[in-house]
Design a protein around this motif. Sequence first.
Motif, short mmCIF file in Angstrom:
data_model
loop_
_atom_site.label_atom_id
_atom_site.label_comp_id
_atom_site.label_asym_id
_atom_site.label_seq_id
_atom_site.Cartn_x
_atom_site.Cartn_y
_atom_site.Cartn_z
N GLU C 12 0.86 -1.18 0.00
CA GLU C 12 0.00 0.00 0.00
C GLU C 12 0.90 1.24 0.00
OE1 GLU C 12 -2.65 0.20 3.28
OE2 GLU C 12 -3.96 1.63 2.31
N ALA C 13 0.85 1.98 -1.09
CA ALA C 13 1.70 3.16 -1.22
C ALA C 13 0.87 4.41 -1.00
CB ALA C 13 2.35 3.21 -2.59
N VAL C 14 1.39 5.32 -0.20
CA VAL C 14 0.73 6.60 0.02
C VAL C 14 1.75 7.71 -0.25
CG1 VAL C 14 -0.56 8.01 1.65
CG2 VAL C 14 -0.65 5.51 1.83
N GLY C 15 1.51 8.45 -1.31
CA GLY C 15 2.39 9.58 -1.64
C GLY C 15 3.85 9.18 -1.76
N LEU C 16 4.07 7.97 -2.21
CA LEU C 16 5.42 7.41 -2.21
C LEU C 16 6.33 8.12 -3.22
CD1 LEU C 16 7.26 5.05 -1.21
CD2 LEU C 16 6.44 3.76 -3.17
N GLY C 17 7.51 8.50 -2.75
CA GLY C 17 8.49 9.12 -3.64
C GLY C 17 9.90 8.72 -3.24
N ARG C 18 10.75 8.66 -4.23
CA ARG C 18 12.15 8.34 -3.96
C ARG C 18 13.01 9.18 -4.88
NH1 ARG C 18 16.41 6.07 -0.80
NH2 ARG C 18 18.12 6.46 -2.20
N ARG C 19 13.95 9.89 -4.30
CA ARG C 19 14.82 10.75 -5.08
C ARG C 19 16.24 10.22 -5.02
NH1 ARG C 19 14.49 16.60 -3.12
NH2 ARG C 19 15.49 15.61 -1.36
N TYR C 20 16.89 10.19 -6.17
CA TYR C 20 18.32 9.89 -6.22
C TYR C 20 19.04 11.22 -6.44
CZ TYR C 20 16.95 5.02 -6.91
OH TYR C 20 16.41 3.79 -6.77
N ARG C 21 20.34 11.12 -6.56
CA ARG C 21 21.11 12.34 -6.76
C ARG C 21 20.67 13.04 -8.05
NH1 ARG C 21 26.91 10.62 -5.06
NH2 ARG C 21 25.78 9.80 -3.29
N GLY C 22 20.31 12.23 -9.06
CA GLY C 22 19.94 12.81 -10.36
C GLY C 22 18.53 13.35 -10.43
N GLY C 23 17.74 13.14 -9.40
CA GLY C 23 16.36 13.61 -9.45
C GLY C 23 15.41 12.54 -8.94
N TRP C 24 14.12 12.81 -9.12
CA TRP C 24 13.10 11.88 -8.61
C TRP C 24 12.99 10.67 -9.53
CZ3 TRP C 24 10.89 12.40 -3.95
CH2 TRP C 24 11.01 13.65 -3.32
N ALA C 25 13.14 9.48 -8.94
CA ALA C 25 12.94 8.25 -9.70
C ALA C 25 11.48 7.85 -9.64
CB ALA C 25 13.80 7.14 -9.14
N LEU C 26 10.81 8.28 -8.58
CA LEU C 26 9.43 7.89 -8.35
C LEU C 26 8.83 8.99 -7.50
CD1 LEU C 26 8.35 5.13 -9.29
CD2 LEU C 26 8.69 4.28 -6.99
N ARG C 27 7.62 9.41 -7.83
CA ARG C 27 7.05 10.48 -7.03
C ARG C 27 5.53 10.43 -7.02
NH1 ARG C 27 8.88 16.75 -6.50
NH2 ARG C 27 8.46 16.76 -4.27
N GLY C 28 4.99 10.72 -5.86
CA GLY C 28 3.55 10.84 -5.73
C GLY C 28 2.78 9.58 -6.09
N CYS C 29 3.30 8.42 -5.69
CA CYS C 29 2.65 7.16 -6.06
C CYS C 29 1.67 6.73 -4.98
CB CYS C 29 3.68 6.06 -6.27
SG CYS C 29 4.77 6.40 -7.65
N ASP C 30 0.43 6.45 -5.40
CA ASP C 30 -0.56 5.88 -4.51
C ASP C 30 -1.12 4.64 -5.20
OD1 ASP C 30 -1.19 8.14 -2.37
OD2 ASP C 30 -0.88 9.08 -4.33
N PHE C 31 -1.02 3.52 -4.55
CA PHE C 31 -1.62 2.31 -5.12
C PHE C 31 -1.71 1.24 -4.04
CE2 PHE C 31 2.94 1.85 -5.70
CZ PHE C 31 3.16 0.58 -5.22
N THR C 32 -2.46 0.20 -4.36
CA THR C 32 -2.62 -0.92 -3.44
C THR C 32 -2.49 -2.21 -4.23
OG1 THR C 32 -4.15 0.37 -2.12
CG2 THR C 32 -4.22 -1.99 -1.81
N VAL C 33 -1.79 -3.15 -3.68
CA VAL C 33 -1.78 -4.50 -4.26
C VAL C 33 -2.36 -5.43 -3.20
CG1 VAL C 33 -0.39 -6.38 -5.18
CG2 VAL C 33 0.25 -4.02 -5.67
N PRO C 34 -3.58 -5.96 -3.46
CA PRO C 34 -4.18 -6.83 -2.45
C PRO C 34 -3.38 -8.12 -2.27
CG PRO C 34 -5.78 -6.14 -4.11
CD PRO C 34 -4.44 -5.78 -4.62
N THR C 35 -3.52 -8.71 -1.11
CA THR C 35 -2.83 -9.97 -0.82
C THR C 35 -3.35 -11.08 -1.73
OG1 THR C 35 -2.50 -9.29 1.45
CG2 THR C 35 -2.42 -11.63 1.03
N GLY C 36 -2.45 -11.94 -2.15
CA GLY C 36 -2.83 -13.09 -2.97
C GLY C 36 -2.84 -12.80 -4.45
N ARG C 37 -2.48 -11.58 -4.83
CA ARG C 37 -2.51 -11.25 -6.25
C ARG C 37 -1.18 -11.55 -6.91
NH1 ARG C 37 -6.51 -8.49 -8.53
NH2 ARG C 37 -8.36 -8.46 -7.21
N ILE C 38 -1.24 -11.66 -8.22
CA ILE C 38 -0.02 -11.70 -9.01
C ILE C 38 -0.02 -10.42 -9.82
CG2 ILE C 38 1.21 -12.90 -10.82
CD1 ILE C 38 -0.29 -15.43 -9.49
#
Lengths: 341, 135, 312
Positions: C12-38
């Motif tokens: 479960e992602a809420v406002g997920l972001g990750r920045r490296y030295r070069g900039g944002w690799a991921l930003r503002g991610c909201d999503f859910t992966v229910p249990t048991g899914r592929i």
Amino acid sequence: MNTDVLPDRATAPAPISGARRPAAPGLRGLLWLTLRQNRAVLWTLAALLVVVAADLVWIHVVIRHTVGVLKRTGCYEPETWSDARCWTLLSPINRPNFWFVSVLQPAVTAVPLLIGVFIGAPLLAQEYERGTIRLIRAQSVSPVRWLAARLAVPGLAVLVFSGTVASLMTWVWWTDVVHGQGAFDPPFQFFTYPALGLAPVAWSLFALALGVLVGRLVRRTLPAMFLTGALVAAMHGIIRWGRPYFRPVVDEVTALPDRATGLGAAQPPNAWLIDRGAVLADGSRVSSDTCLFSDRCDNATAAWLRYHPVDHLVPIQLVEAGILLALTAVILVVVFRRIRT
Amino acid sequence: MIEYRIERRSGVSTYQQIVQQTKQALRLGLLQPGDKLPTAREVVELTAINPNTVLKAYRELEREGLVEPRPGLGTFVRRSLARPEAAADGPLRADLVGWVDRAREAGLEREDISALMASVLEQRFDTGVSPATPN
Amino acid sequence: MDDPTTMTPALEAVGLGRRYRGGWALRGCDFTVPTGRICGVVGPNGAGKSTLLALAARQLTPTEGELRVFGEAAGSPGQRARVAYVAQDKPLYPGLTVTETLRMGRELNPGWDQEAAQRVVDQGELRPKARIGSLSGGQRTRVSLALALGKVPDLLLLDEPMADLDPLARHQLMGTLMSAAAERGTTIVVSSHILPELDGVIDHVLLVQRGGIRLAGDLDEVLDGHRLLTGPAEDAELPADLVVERRVGGRQATALVRTAEPLEGRWEPDGRWESERPSLEELLLGYLRAPADPRPGTTPADDHHTDHEAAA
């Protein structure tokens, strides 16, 4: 074939695993891995230890034997050595003395640097370079416990190795070399001091830890090895520069025996001469270096010298070991903090 | 035991393929009442498809009354779809063989025949013209 | 699958972001992966798929927001045992043998299933005494997957797992993964840019594009929420805000449109238009080809919010 049925994936939560092996991922597991990973290091250290120990025992036996012969034949005292017969009997002592002073002592002096470069630096640098740190982070065991085991095994091996080497070196130096015949080997010399007493142990542990930290920060094996070597050498220079101040020096003023140089007084045997010079008529002191290039010392009234007598060896080594081990502890704290992120 | 063959590029969803292949086996008598269907684990191990798809297909078959889950044992065939009329020696089959032979004599290729067959099937079944028994 | 909302989601992602030295690799991610899914994590190279998986594996820490794994916001000893991760470059100790590598898995993981791990290795006919350093890329992948499966995780994170496997090994290992999922209800999150690899395998999708989540949700619902329209090129007066991607070839136009918001009243396809449910590949390619967000007034940065709501 198991007899499973349609598992209802929605209502049957995955069984919490752990029934198969009740044991927690304990030290046994980590101990196995880290012993396996350090196999080459452990064998190398063990082999080196055997070689060094055998060398030292050989040195001890040869010198003991020669001294025995000298004593039996009345050739023990240096005054007798001008005699050709005694000179011949004395000559077997030269090889072990040379071997000890010119080979083993420099080698042992280099041991901490080699440990830092070849054991310390690759330890984490390789994990980062090969990405295996991510493999470790993907296991159930915590990275901090992994690091503890990863450091404990080589740390202990280095402790045992350097401890044994230092003890044997000190023993042979004490019984056969410094009090023996035909070798001049004061303890504060460049290659003598680092091969005596606590110095090899403290320096080895410090260099190992420094190598680990450099490897963690640089994350590439070869650059980490070079940088570690440079830093250990630099640290050696710094400590050597600071070493005279680890204990107050003995300051002596003696009469001028020889007007020509202004220098006549000598430090006691095996002492570490820090500086010496002349006391001028106005009471000021100049270093002997100044005397060499000017005539200011012509009106000197006395000579002075500052030195560490041989009984300062142990206190100075204790201070030095304390500084190094404290630095080692600081480095380890930094490394452990770094591994969590 | 039935072994499913999944065609990824057929355009038919994997779930439909399992349903159809099961029904096909039921029609041809390859699966009889009381036979056990492979477990989802067995199916996905061989076909590398999503297990939820297999479960969905089995539920569909269950809803149609063709199979039933027996807790702790597996999923079993309840009834057959085999019809004597469709058997290898049945009269309907003989009629069809005769018709296909005539079509070939008329110069139709294999693809022409299956296209014609598909189009007639679509017309007769999907537009509700014929009182076909639902499968 | 029936009612996944009653269980703690695997991710479960809420406002997920990750920045490296070069900039944002991921930003503002909201999503859910229910249990048991592929769940398939798809997107072009460099979109942020690996970052997303590394964050879930607790190899990285988020710069902002959080990513809960089974409800926990940060790694814990319990969670470490429940999550297995195979990184894209498949790191292993080159000096260990295959047997020793599995031994490592056994020594470092309390729930280790030697049989499961051994089966994966045996299937590839690897010599037990072979050093990892002497193995091919595909063989190393096999050992990595054996380590991950031997851990018996509840969540299996696989970053481009099949890239250097031959088709047979790919099929075998995918079968083994699916069987683990069927047997234990393992949630699998697998990233790939080879779309056919995921067809028929995944039932949940996360489309990552330019560091954001473009599309997230149950695969069937996502596919049902789109139509692939084919029709005359001159008559392509489709509502621009619903068109994901539109291509004109000669006199024919193909368009991928969102239908989660109703088309009725705004645009009625007449008889000349053919409408079908897109395949996974058609859907993803449509999104990947679309150069920028087609809807006016929205920026790519908040693009995913609407998509997420539309799809979930």
